[in-house]
Write a protein that holds these residues in place. Sequence first.
Motif, mmCIF file in Angstrom:
data_model
loop_
_atom_site.group_PDB
_atom_site.id
_atom_site.type_symbol
_atom_site.label_atom_id
_atom_site.label_comp_id
_atom_site.label_asym_id
_atom_site.label_seq_id
_atom_site.Cartn_x
_atom_site.Cartn_y
_atom_site.Cartn_z
ATOM 1 N N ALA A 1 7.286 -24.149 72.977
ATOM 2 C CA ALA A 1 6.577 -23.290 72.029
ATOM 3 C C ALA A 1 7.325 -23.237 70.707
ATOM 4 O O ALA A 1 8.548 -23.368 70.661
ATOM 5 N N ARG A 2 6.567 -23.050 69.648
ATOM 6 C CA ARG A 2 7.143 -22.791 68.326
ATOM 7 C C ARG A 2 6.205 -21.850 67.589
ATOM 8 O O ARG A 2 5.006 -21.833 67.837
ATOM 9 N N ASP A 3 6.787 -21.073 66.698
ATOM 10 C CA ASP A 3 5.974 -20.110 65.955
ATOM 11 C C ASP A 3 5.043 -20.840 64.997
ATOM 12 O O ASP A 3 5.401 -21.867 64.424
ATOM 13 N N ASN A 4 3.830 -20.301 64.869
ATOM 14 C CA ASN A 4 2.921 -20.809 63.834
ATOM 15 C C ASN A 4 2.673 -19.670 62.855
ATOM 16 O O ASN A 4 3.058 -18.541 63.095
ATOM 17 N N GLN A 5 2.052 -19.946 61.760
ATOM 18 C CA GLN A 5 1.838 -18.913 60.743
ATOM 19 C C GLN A 5 0.447 -18.294 60.866
ATOM 20 O O GLN A 5 -0.119 -17.827 59.892
ATOM 21 N N LEU A 6 -0.088 -18.281 62.080
ATOM 22 C CA LEU A 6 -1.437 -17.773 62.308
ATOM 23 C C LEU A 6 -1.375 -16.452 63.062
ATOM 24 O O LEU A 6 -0.335 -16.085 63.592
ATOM 25 N N GLU A 7 -2.514 -15.762 63.115
ATOM 26 C CA GLU A 7 -2.561 -14.498 63.857
ATOM 27 C C GLU A 7 -2.844 -14.701 65.342
ATOM 28 O O GLU A 7 -2.836 -13.761 66.110
ATOM 29 N N HIS A 8 -3.140 -15.947 65.724
ATOM 30 C CA HIS A 8 -3.488 -16.197 67.122
ATOM 31 C C HIS A 8 -2.641 -17.352 67.677
ATOM 32 O O HIS A 8 -2.122 -18.166 66.926
ATOM 33 N N PRO A 9 -2.510 -17.400 69.001
ATOM 34 C CA PRO A 9 -1.777 -18.507 69.616
ATOM 35 C C PRO A 9 -2.668 -19.739 69.747
ATOM 36 O O PRO A 9 -3.903 -19.625 69.693
ATOM 37 N N ARG A 10 -2.032 -20.903 69.884
ATOM 38 C CA ARG A 10 -2.784 -22.135 70.136
ATOM 39 C C ARG A 10 -2.152 -22.837 71.324
ATOM 40 O O ARG A 10 -0.940 -22.752 71.538
ATOM 41 N N LEU A 11 -2.974 -23.545 72.082
ATOM 42 C CA LEU A 11 -2.526 -24.170 73.321
ATOM 43 C C LEU A 11 -2.846 -25.651 73.315
ATOM 44 O O LEU A 11 -3.937 -26.053 72.908
ATOM 45 N N GLY A 12 -1.895 -26.453 73.776
ATOM 46 C CA GLY A 12 -2.119 -27.881 73.988
ATOM 47 C C GLY A 12 -1.657 -28.241 75.390
ATOM 48 O O GLY A 12 -0.650 -27.715 75.868
ATOM 49 N N LEU A 13 -2.394 -29.115 76.051
ATOM 50 C CA LEU A 13 -2.070 -29.481 77.427
ATOM 51 C C LEU A 13 -1.752 -30.967 77.524
ATOM 52 O O LEU A 13 -2.471 -31.789 76.959
ATOM 53 N N VAL A 14 -0.678 -31.291 78.238
ATOM 54 C CA VAL A 14 -0.322 -32.680 78.506
ATOM 55 C C VAL A 14 -0.245 -32.812 80.026
ATOM 56 O O VAL A 14 0.745 -32.418 80.645
ATOM 57 N N ILE A 15 -1.324 -33.325 80.600
ATOM 58 C CA ILE A 15 -1.373 -33.485 82.049
ATOM 59 C C ILE A 15 -1.767 -34.931 82.309
ATOM 60 O O ILE A 15 -2.937 -35.291 82.290
ATOM 61 N N GLY A 16 -0.751 -35.759 82.496
ATOM 62 C CA GLY A 16 -0.974 -37.198 82.586
ATOM 63 C C GLY A 16 -1.352 -37.670 83.974
ATOM 64 O O GLY A 16 -1.129 -36.982 84.969
ATOM 65 N N LYS A 17 -1.906 -38.877 84.009
ATOM 66 C CA LYS A 17 -2.272 -39.480 85.289
ATOM 67 C C LYS A 17 -1.041 -39.739 86.140
ATOM 68 O O LYS A 17 -1.124 -39.804 87.358
ATOM 69 N N LYS A 18 0.089 -39.898 85.475
ATOM 70 C CA LYS A 18 1.323 -40.180 86.202
ATOM 71 C C LYS A 18 1.741 -38.985 87.069
ATOM 72 O O LYS A 18 2.222 -39.173 88.184
ATOM 73 N N SER A 19 1.549 -37.775 86.549
ATOM 74 C CA SER A 19 1.960 -36.597 87.314
ATOM 75 C C SER A 19 0.840 -36.046 88.194
ATOM 76 O O SER A 19 1.107 -35.412 89.206
ATOM 77 N N VAL A 20 -0.419 -36.263 87.804
ATOM 78 C CA VAL A 20 -1.562 -35.799 88.612
ATOM 79 C C VAL A 20 -2.574 -36.942 88.664
ATOM 80 O O VAL A 20 -3.263 -37.221 87.690
ATOM 81 N N LYS A 21 -2.672 -37.587 89.810
ATOM 82 C CA LYS A 21 -3.472 -38.813 89.931
ATOM 83 C C LYS A 21 -4.969 -38.608 89.717
ATOM 84 O O LYS A 21 -5.602 -39.336 88.963
ATOM 85 N N LEU A 22 -5.543 -37.605 90.380
ATOM 86 C CA LEU A 22 -6.999 -37.466 90.377
ATOM 87 C C LEU A 22 -7.515 -36.650 89.198
ATOM 88 O O LEU A 22 -6.994 -35.576 88.904
ATOM 89 N N ALA A 23 -8.574 -37.149 88.565
ATOM 90 C CA ALA A 23 -9.169 -36.455 87.418
ATOM 91 C C ALA A 23 -9.636 -35.058 87.814
ATOM 92 O O ALA A 23 -9.470 -34.099 87.059
ATOM 93 N N VAL A 24 -10.190 -34.938 89.013
ATOM 94 C CA VAL A 24 -10.690 -33.633 89.451
ATOM 95 C C VAL A 24 -9.532 -32.626 89.534
ATOM 96 O O VAL A 24 -9.693 -31.450 89.183
ATOM 97 N N GLU A 25 -8.358 -33.077 89.949
ATOM 98 C CA GLU A 25 -7.184 -32.201 90.021
ATOM 99 C C GLU A 25 -6.683 -31.856 88.617
ATOM 100 O O GLU A 25 -6.321 -30.717 88.339
ATOM 101 N N ARG A 26 -6.641 -32.857 87.721
ATOM 102 C CA ARG A 26 -6.212 -32.593 86.337
ATOM 103 C C ARG A 26 -7.122 -31.546 85.699
ATOM 104 O O ARG A 26 -6.651 -30.621 85.042
ATOM 105 N N ASN A 27 -8.419 -31.687 85.911
ATOM 106 C CA ASN A 27 -9.377 -30.743 85.327
ATOM 107 C C ASN A 27 -9.211 -29.344 85.910
ATOM 108 O O ASN A 27 -9.285 -28.350 85.191
#
Length: 130
Positions: free
Chosen positions: A37-63
């Motif tokens: 995490a790092r501070d942004n200059q906004l009033e709200h938080p923002r989220l990004g997800l990195v869930i690769g095929k290498k760590s979770v094989k099935l698309a249904v599980e990633r979703n």
Amino acid sequence: MDLGFGREKRLLTPQQFKAVFDSATHKVSSKHVLLLARDNQLEHPRLGLVIGKKSVKLAVERNRIKRQIRESFRHNQSILTGVDCVIVARRGIADLSNIELRQQFDKMWKRLARQRLAADQANSTGQTNA
């Protein structure tokens, strides 16, 4: 408080992700997840997800994992104002049930909020001494 998860609450571009990876001010990790995490200059938080095929094989599980993380983020965004978060999934996260995922992320958001509060207090006391 708006509990939505619209575009303004998401990290959308590679530059936004890179900014968090390059200059994360807070880190919370567990066996299955790394939260940067790092501070942004906004009033709200923002989220990004990195869930690769290498760590979770099935698309249904990633979703499923993404859904649980987003839901937890939505409910905890009031304690996360003004921060960009990137979640990096590790191997084994797919073995967690939905309930375990939610509990783990609820704890991680609170740990992040405590870290930020402690850093803010340290900064404010450091400035008064200078």
